[in-house]
Motif scaffolding. Structure first.
Motif, PDB file in Angstrom:
ATOM      1  N   SER A 208      42.842 -97.351  45.072  1.00 57.09           N
ATOM      2  CA  SER A 208      42.839 -95.901  45.336  1.00 57.09           C
ATOM      3  C   SER A 208      42.802 -95.596  46.836  1.00 57.09           C
ATOM      4  CB  SER A 208      41.658 -95.227  44.619  1.00 57.09           C
ATOM      5  OG  SER A 208      40.468 -95.339  45.380  1.00 57.09           O
ATOM      6  N   ASN A 361      47.400 -91.347  41.767  1.00 59.40           N
ATOM      7  CA  ASN A 361      46.255 -91.759  42.594  1.00 59.40           C
ATOM      8  C   ASN A 361      45.471 -90.598  43.202  1.00 59.40           C
ATOM      9  OD1 ASN A 361      44.612 -93.731  43.847  1.00 59.40           O
ATOM     10  ND2 ASN A 361      45.590 -93.239  45.783  1.00 59.40           N
ATOM     11  N   ARG A 362      44.158 -90.752  43.155  1.00 61.68           N
ATOM     12  CA  ARG A 362      43.264 -89.945  43.980  1.00 61.68           C
ATOM     13  C   ARG A 362      42.174 -90.887  44.458  1.00 61.68           C
ATOM     14  NH1 ARG A 362      39.424 -85.056  43.523  1.00 61.68           N
ATOM     15  NH2 ARG A 362      39.597 -84.458  45.705  1.00 61.68           N
TER      16      ARG A 362
END
Ligand SMILES: CC(C)(COP(=O)(O)OP(=O)(O)OC[C@H]1O[C@@H](n2cnc3c(N)ncnc32)[C@H](O)[C@@H]1OP(=O)(O)O)[C@@H](O)C(=O)NCCC(=O)NCCS
Length: 389
Positions: A208, A361-362
């Motif tokens: 991430s 994604n974060r």
């Protein structure tokens, strides 16, 4: 609520990290699934490579897709010479029982040799290829390291053999029997993926940040190496060694628990019933005619009763590691490679999670509740010698 009054969930028990379509573990019913299928049913009906296809691409392959996928795998079996040159030096480091640490180092070498870039701006198909390459390379690297350590020449994979059979062939130097190859294949399917295990979480956290795949897999391998996670199978086998005879089972377990020590191969964060992986591997061990199966069954039976007495309400039952150790021993894998074989199995599961993380994604960045005192003025050096007041 803020600060130390906010509820803290130690161990992140039951905290939901994200939505996933990869797998689900039902701890109460004692079932788990890969995508749209029951994982245990897959282990009974499919080849390992088909399950990889399911985990990475979302569905079981058709006959034509299966052929394409097998060709894709074959093309990824070549280890870069820059890596093979360094393996003899790596094989001399540490103890042989450090199989996961070897794999961790070897995956990092692979990532550097192939120049795997940070994933932040990486094309998804490139990442998928890297995931498959890491998965395919793992037994080749591990077997080479094991053989070099023991003064033997590495054995190249045989294109006529599947992944599981090749893993055994490259490790032992002998073509395995169909029975052994299928038993290991079923283990590798069963252990391929299991929800948000600590190692999977570690991998997703690292990816991430936009870091490269080698870093994410290295973090996952580190997490898996711990005795509470993937380091347990060898400890479970050592427990059977120590117990030795059926009449020693009960006193051994009671004595161990009286010292408040853990029984390896029992308990699970999610399962409140017998781990279905243990049940299936017990059947595989029976099929292989494992010598210590009766002793292990006895341990399983007595430990459940005694753990209920000593840890009431926890429902601590046999987990995957208890019977995994028996199966790995029966197919001829050296003990020092047990945990590394588990890691080798799980690479594809981590890979599927990393692809999912990459697609949406974060940055994963939780917070802590500060439990220290109030902010004070910074004292000068001479003031610091005095007691705080
Ligand atoms: C897997 C494991 C880490 C999951 O633990 P968890 O659900 O987070 O539970 P905790 O570690 O918080 O333990 C809860 C309680 O059960 C006890 N417990 C859990 N597993 C135990 C075991 N195998 N033997 C003895 N006691 C155990 C703990 O001592 C603790 O007791 P306490 O509340 O009196 O302090 C744990 O069951 C364990 O250590 N098992 C042995 C290692 C193993 O086989 N790992 C492979 C997992 S697939």
């Amino acid at each position: 609520m803020s600060g130390p009054n906010r509820p803290v969930v130690y161990g992140l028990n039951d905290i939901i990290l994200c939505h996933t379509q990869i797998s689900h573990v039902d701890g109460h019913l004692g079932r788990y699934r890969y995508r749209d299928h029951d994982a245990i049913e897959l282990a009974g009906a499919c080849a390992l490579e088909e399950v990889w296809c399911l985990l990475l691409d979302g569905r079981l392959p058709t006959a034509a897709r299966r052929e394409d996928f097998l060709r894709e795998i074959e093309a990824l079996r070549a280890i870069p010479p820059a890596v093979t040159e360094l393996l003899p030096g790596l094989a001399r480091l540490g103890s042989e029982a450090d199989g996961i640490a070897w794999l961790q180092s070897a995956v990092c070498l692979l990532a550097r040799a192939l120049d795997w870039a940070p994933v932040l701006d990486l094309d998804h198909t490139v990442l998928r290829r890297q995931v498959l390459q890491a998965t395919v390379s793992a037994p080749i690297l591990l077997a080479a390291l094991h053989r070099l350590r023991n003064g033997l020449r590495p054995v190249a994979p045989d294109p006529a053999l599947g992944h599981a059979a090749n893993a055994l062939y490259m490790m032992t130097g002998e073509p395995p029997s169909e029975e052994h190859a299928r038993a290991l294949e079923q283990y590798l399917i069963i252990a391929a993926e299991h929800g948000m295990a600590a190692s999977t979480f570690a991998a997703r956290v690292i990816l991430s940040t936009g870091a490269d795949l080698g870093s994410a897999l290295s973090g996952a391998l580190g997490a898996l190496s711990g005795p509470l996670h993937g380091g347990a199978p060898i400890l479970a086998l050592e427990m059977l060694d120590e117990i030795g005879a059926p009449d020693r089972v009960e006193p051994w377990l009671r004595e161990r628990l009286s010292r408040d020590e853990r029984i390896m191969g029992f308990g699970h964060r999610v399962y409140r019933t017998v781990d279905p992986r243990a049940t299936t591997l017990r059947e595989v061990a029976a099929r292989l005619g494992c010598e210590r199966l009766d002793l292990t069954r006895r341990v399983e039976k007595h430990a459940a009763v005694i753990l209920d007495e000593v840890k009431p309400g926890r429902s601590l039952r046999a987990n995957v590691e208890l019977y995994a150790a028996l199966v790995m021993e029966a197919v001829g894998l050296p003990r020092s490679m047990f945990s590394a074989t588990f890691a080798m199995a799980r690479l594809v599961g981590w890979g599927a999670h990393l692809l999912e993380q990459h697609a949406g994604n974060r940055l994963i960045r939780p917070v802590t509740a500060f439990a220290g005192g109030p902010v004070r003025p910074v004292p000068s050096l001479s003031q610091r010698g005095r007691p705080h007041g």
